[in-house]
Design an enzyme around this catalytic site. Structure first.
Site, PDB file in Angstrom:
ATOM      1  N   LYS A  50       0.451  -1.192   0.427  1.00 50.15           N
ATOM      2  CA  LYS A  50       0.035  -0.281  -0.375  1.00 50.15           C
ATOM      3  C   LYS A  50       0.950   1.690  -0.121  1.00 50.15           C
ATOM      4  CE  LYS A  50      -4.787  -1.258   1.631  1.00 50.15           C
ATOM      5  NZ  LYS A  50      -5.899  -1.218   2.539  1.00 50.15           N
TER       6      LYS A  50
ATOM      7  N   LYS B  45      -6.345 -12.156  -9.013  1.00 47.01           N
ATOM      8  CA  LYS B  45      -7.797 -12.677  -8.419  1.00 47.01           C
ATOM      9  C   LYS B  45      -8.975 -11.363  -8.921  1.00 47.01           C
ATOM     10  CE  LYS B  45      -8.740 -10.908  -3.766  1.00 47.01           C
ATOM     11  NZ  LYS B  45      -8.428 -10.598  -2.936  1.00 47.01           N
TER      12      LYS B  45
ATOM     13  N   LYS C 222     -11.968  -5.863  -8.396  1.00 49.93           N
ATOM     14  CA  LYS C 222     -13.006  -4.742  -9.335  1.00 49.93           C
ATOM     15  C   LYS C 222     -12.445  -3.029  -9.637  1.00 49.93           C
ATOM     16  CE  LYS C 222     -12.400  -2.040  -4.635  1.00 49.93           C
ATOM     17  NZ  LYS C 222     -12.164  -2.518  -3.855  1.00 49.93           N
TER      18      LYS C 222
END
Ligand code: TRP
Length: 331
Positions: A115, A197, A200
């Site tokens: 992140k 995976k 979105k």
């Protein structure tokens, strides 16, 4: 709720749109767990502000996600389903546990490393200390089991270490939580690249089915899903496109892979993809309808999460007070 049931705690962040992958990988499992465990679920909105949020959108996303979970079958009578920021014990124990978490431990968290690469302009202390808050979420409720995906395993391991460290200093205080590995529940891959995976944020809009997609969009996405060149509905356990579709289909219909293979023996991929699309539509459309009912009844939602806040407080304040007393604070 009987006391002999084990306690399960889990949480998700209101950080974006929910996908079929989130639903089959986590939410559907939560719904099933409600019968056999004492379930405590949260929307982890305090975690979400480690990444900058637009206030209006954030506010809306929280209540929409709450409504969606009820629509999926989270039952506020059976389970405690609360919003983290409404329960003050989380931030409070979160701070305390930061003081029992080592800088080195947090530095090794792969999610922090990922992140901070993604948000180079906002590597804030909250992002770094996020796992201590997550530990507080879990430990406040004496959770025996925590269902988590692979990306949260390291955080759960750290939670156990923090709990053991605290218990070692002050005597038995926290229950040491175990990971809960779901018996069913699929790891859903992208419909366009089965090695990735389902996400979105995928640039290819056909890769990901969203909970709110229209029926014809869902059917179309499955029609376009990548398969392989075998033209035989057979589970190979090799992360092929067909493996992914079989996983989705068997998760929704509760059929085993062998049963699915039998059902589609002699049939081609076209038939199979159509059947998977229809199964997903039949699963999602009723959820979408219930979602519309819930979201248009905000008073009911507010009533549910306020009741859950009281229930969560009752349990978590006991733990927090015990911790504070052991450390030497005045209550
Ligand atoms: N960090 C988790 C995620 O992003 C969400 C979360 C917060 C959580 N607190 C938790 C998950 C406690 C399990 C238990 O997915």
């Amino acid at each position: 709720m009987s006391n002999s049931k084990k306690t399960i705690f889990s949480a998700v962040q209101p950080s974006g749109e929910i996908t079929l992958g989130n639903y089959l990988g986590a939410i559907k499992n939560w719904v099933n767990l409600q019968n056999d465990y004492k379930c405590i679920f949260a929307l982890a909105d305090l975690h979400t502000i480690t990444v900058r949020q637009n206030p209006k959108e954030f506010n809306r996303r929280i209540i929409e996600l709450y409504a969606l979970f009820l629509a999926c079958g989270i039952d506020p009578q059976k389970s405690i389903f609360f919003i983290q920021s409404q329960v003050h014990t989380h931030a409070n124990l979160g701070w305390i546990l930061q003081c029992y978490t080592q800088f080195g431990e947090l530095s090794r968290m792969t999610q922090f490393k990922d992140k901070s690469k993604k948000h180079v302009d906002n590597i804030n202390a909250g992002l770094f200390c996020y796992p201590s808050l997550m530990a507080a979420d879990i430990l406040l409720y004496n959770a025996d089991l925590v269902p988590v995906g692979a990306d949260q395993k390291q955080h759960l391991e750290l939670t156990r270490n923090i709990a053991e460290r605290f218990n070692g200093i002050y005597g038995d205080t926290f229950v040491i939580p175990e990971p809960y590995v779901a018996k069913i529940g699929a790891k859903v891959a992208s419909l366009q690249d089965p090695t990735k995976k389902m996400s979105k944020s995928d640039k290819n809009s056909n890769a990901c089915v969203r909970m709110m997609d229209d029926a014809d969009v869902i059917i179309k996405k499955f029609k376009r899903a990548v398969t392989d060149s075998n033209n035989e509905v057979k589970f190979r356990n090799e992360n092929t496109g067909i493996d992914n579709l079989i996983g989705i289909y068997s998760c929704i219909t509760s059929k085993s892979a062998e049963e699915v293979e039998k059902e589609f023996e002699g049939k081609g991929y076209g038939d199979f993809k159509k059947a998977v699309g229809e199964a997903v539509v039949n699963e999602l459309i009723p959820i979408q309808e219930r979602f519309k009912d819930y979201i248009s009844n905000e008073d009911y939602l507010v009533k549910c999460f306020r009741k859950a806040r009281e229930e969560a407080l009752e349990i978590s304040e006991k733990t927090l007070n015990e911790v504070k007393t052991k450390i030497g604070f005045y209550l």
